[in-house]
Design a protein around this motif. Structure first.
Motif: not given
Length: 118
Positions: A47-60
């Motif tokens: 259920s994790t969307t592409q924009p959520q993944w992008q933000a998640f990866v960017q912050e990490w």
């Protein structure tokens, strides 16, 4: 998430754990590893969307850069506007100074790998 994206995320996780092992003292390493593992597991769902993944990866990635000392971080006082600093009463200014001293002491302890002295 595609297989290629999965590999990128897993590699990021491995890099974070490796950085914890080499850059953090044991108590912080354990806490950091646990937090990172839990966060990556929580986000590893369909259920994790592409924009959520992008933000998640960017912050990490920013976190990893900060750990490695490569981040371009502002000075602590830069986060508080001058107008706010000027509005503080003497007691608040003293408390802010103590907080800054503790933060500097904690940072030095982390960088040196030695436990903080009380």
């Amino acid at each position: 998430m595609s297989a290629a994206a999965s590999r990128v995320v897993l590699q990021l996780y491995r890099d974070i754990v490796r950085a914890h092992r080499t850059l953090l003292p044991p108590p912080l390493r354990d806490m950091g590893d646990t937090y990172a593992r839990d966060e990556f597991r929580r986000h590893w769902k369909p259920s994790t969307t592409q924009p959520q993944w992008q933000a998640f990866v960017q912050e990490w990635q920013r976190y990893l850069s900060m750990l490695r000392g490569q981040a371009d971080l502002p000075e602590a006082s830069g986060d508080i506007p001058d107008s706010v600093l000027e509005s503080l009463n003497p007691e608040q200014k003293a408390q802010l100074a103590r907080l800054k001293e503790e933060a500097v002491r904690a940072r030095e302890a982390i960088l040196s790998g030695k436990p903080e002295q009380p």
